[in-house]
Design an enzyme around this catalytic site. Structure first.
Site, PDB file in Angstrom:
ATOM      1  N   HIS A   1       0.861  -1.193   0.000  1.00 51.19           N
ATOM      2  CA  HIS A   1       0.000   0.000   0.000  1.00 51.19           C
ATOM      3  C   HIS A   1       0.894   1.239   0.000  1.00 51.19           C
ATOM      4  O   HIS A   1       2.137   1.122  -0.041  1.00 51.19           O
ATOM      5  CB  HIS A   1      -0.950  -0.039   1.206  1.00 51.19           C
TER       6      HIS A   1
ATOM      7  N   HIS B   1       4.055   1.328   2.205  1.00 50.26           N
ATOM      8  CA  HIS B   1       5.221   0.631   1.635  1.00 50.26           C
ATOM      9  C   HIS B   1       5.854   1.464   0.508  1.00 50.26           C
ATOM     10  O   HIS B   1       7.079   1.536   0.383  1.00 50.26           O
ATOM     11  CB  HIS B   1       4.812  -0.725   1.055  1.00 50.26           C
TER      12      HIS B   1
ATOM     13  N   LYS C   1       5.484   3.252  11.396  1.00 56.10           N
ATOM     14  CA  LYS C   1       4.237   2.553  11.714  1.00 56.10           C
ATOM     15  C   LYS C   1       4.519   1.448  12.737  1.00 56.10           C
ATOM     16  O   LYS C   1       3.751   1.223  13.665  1.00 56.10           O
ATOM     17  CB  LYS C   1       3.655   1.963  10.418  1.00 56.10           C
TER      18      LYS C   1
ATOM     19  N   ARG D   1      -3.334  -5.321   7.038  1.00 48.52           N
ATOM     20  CA  ARG D   1      -4.389  -5.983   7.805  1.00 48.52           C
ATOM     21  C   ARG D   1      -5.700  -5.193   7.805  1.00 48.52           C
ATOM     22  O   ARG D   1      -6.730  -5.732   8.226  1.00 48.52           O
ATOM     23  CB  ARG D   1      -3.938  -6.238   9.246  1.00 48.52           C
TER      24      ARG D   1
HETATM   25  P1  AMP Z   1       4.873  -5.061   6.575  1.00 48.24           P
HETATM   26  O1  AMP Z   1       4.648  -5.430   5.150  1.00 48.24           O
HETATM   27  O2  AMP Z   1       3.637  -4.755   7.331  1.00 48.24           O
HETATM   28  O3  AMP Z   1       5.798  -6.023   7.286  1.00 48.24           O
HETATM   29  O4  AMP Z   1       5.664  -3.689   6.547  1.00 48.24           O
HETATM   30  C1  AMP Z   1       6.859  -3.550   5.814  1.00 48.24           C
HETATM   31  C2  AMP Z   1       7.453  -2.206   6.123  1.00 48.24           C
HETATM   32  O5  AMP Z   1       6.529  -1.191   5.749  1.00 48.24           O
HETATM   33  C3  AMP Z   1       7.751  -1.994   7.608  1.00 48.24           C
HETATM   34  O6  AMP Z   1       8.982  -1.282   7.739  1.00 48.24           O
HETATM   35  C4  AMP Z   1       6.591  -1.169   8.069  1.00 48.24           C
HETATM   36  O7  AMP Z   1       6.877  -0.353   9.176  1.00 48.24           O
HETATM   37  C5  AMP Z   1       6.324  -0.319   6.841  1.00 48.24           C
HETATM   38  N1  AMP Z   1       4.952   0.187   6.848  1.00 48.24           N
HETATM   39  C6  AMP Z   1       3.811  -0.547   6.911  1.00 48.24           C
HETATM   40  N2  AMP Z   1       2.742   0.276   6.977  1.00 48.24           N
HETATM   41  C7  AMP Z   1       3.220   1.544   6.974  1.00 48.24           C
HETATM   42  C8  AMP Z   1       2.614   2.830   7.060  1.00 48.24           C
HETATM   43  N3  AMP Z   1       1.300   2.983   7.155  1.00 48.24           N
HETATM   44  N4  AMP Z   1       3.422   3.909   7.040  1.00 48.24           N
HETATM   45  C9  AMP Z   1       4.778   3.770   6.969  1.00 48.24           C
HETATM   46  N5  AMP Z   1       5.403   2.591   6.882  1.00 48.24           N
HETATM   47  C10 AMP Z   1       4.641   1.482   6.896  1.00 48.24           C
END
Ligand code: AMP
Length: 284
Positions: free
Chosen positions: A34, A37, A149, A187
């Site tokens: 999203h 990312h 986040k 999520r």
């Molecule tokens: P995930 O795919 O949830 O493991 O997240 C991958 C990376 O994207 C991690 O470093 C998260 O902190 C970052 N991330 C996820 N959601 C956000 C958001 N809303 N704003 C900034 N970074 C994000």
């Protein structure tokens, strides 16, 4: 844009990039990408010659009762987004590719991993630090971008990098929200529209805590402010895992000497666990 499915392919590519004198920016993700990312990929793109994104739902960071099996996945869309944002390579291994079947080595951070998400998800950070250490060895990044986040995760990774001397600069990227204030998260797609509307209370109540603390300029009103936030979240139908504030450097209870606060929440709406936070820096 190259797509690698094996560890060996990724590491060969990364080492060749390094030998050619190119810097590598790396963004590890679990996919279902999203705008949050994308903001990380954009930062990596600005900083480095070569951008590598990983898309891997890491089984070792999920508890047995958690959502590993139903975690949302959309490979084609993820690849299109990575390409659009200028990634040079994506590492998207199958679950079985990432760990040797008889692997017995873990990377564990023992302090900052303790409270907050570490308390309710005991295996979580051990899974994160282990997979990120492996990914760093595979992608050979000069820069790695993580989002605020997941504030605790960012602090744990920074500590791991410092303690184990990884030659990687960890960049923290601002938390990206939807227009209504909900922190973007893969999520969020689990939420019904009613749950989603109620979940906006998390951000609103954390902002309430921020306002109180910033007005006071100290932590005197912290417990009252947190109590108000907890009541608001409960009144919205959220089941609280934690709504709390810790010293931003130590993740211990804040003191008048604290230079910053991490005001953080983890709340279930239905079966979906959402996390959010506000960081408050005191001018000293
Ligand atoms: P995930 O795919 O949830 O493991 O997240 C991958 C990376 O994207 C991690 O470093 C998260 O902190 C970052 N991330 C996820 N959601 C956000 C958001 N809303 N704003 C900034 N970074 C994000």
């Amino acid at each position: 844009m190259k797509i690698f499915k094996t560890r060996r392919e990724l590491q060969s590519f990364a080492l060749a990039e390094k030998r050619a004198g190119r810097t590598i920016g790396f963004v590890p993700t679990m996919g279902y990408l999203h705008a949050g990312h994308m903001s990380l990929i954009d930062i990596a793109r600005e900083k480095a010659d070569t951008v590598i994104v990983s898309v891997f739902v890491n089984p070792t960071q999920f508890g047995p009762e958690e959502d590993f099996d139903r975690y949302p996945r959309d490979f084609e869309r993820d690849m299109a987004l990575c390409k659009e944002h200028g990634a040079d390579a994506v590492f998207a291994p199958e679950t079985g590719e990432m760990y040797d079947a008889d692997a017995t080595t873990w990377v564990e951070e023992k302090k900052l991993s303790g409270p907050l998400c570490g308390a309710s998800r005991p295996c979580f950070f051990r899974g994160v630090t282990t997979v990120v250490a492996k990914l760093f060895n595979l992608a050979q990044p000069d820069f790695a971008v993580f989002g605020w986040k997941d504030a605790q995760q960012l602090l744990v990774i920074r500590r791991m990098v410092r303690d184990l001397d990884f030659p990687v600069t960890v960049i923290g990227a601002p938390l990206v929200r939807d227009t209504d204030g909900l922190a973007l998260s893969s999520r969020n797609r689990y939420l019904s529209s009613d749950e989603r509307a109620r979940a906006l209370t998390i951000h609103k109540s954390l902002l309430g805590v921020r306002k109180r603390i910033e007005e006071a300029g100290n932590i005197g009103a912290l417990e009252t402010a947190l109590a108000e936030a907890r009541s608001a979240v409960s009144a919205s139908g959220g089941r609280i895992d934690y709504v709390t504030a810790l010293d931003l450097d130590t993740l211990e209870a804040p003191t008048p000497q604290s230079e910053g606060l991490l005001v953080a929440a983890a709340v279930f709406y239905g079966t979906t666990r959402l996390i959010d936070n506000e960081v408050i820096q005191f001018k000293k």
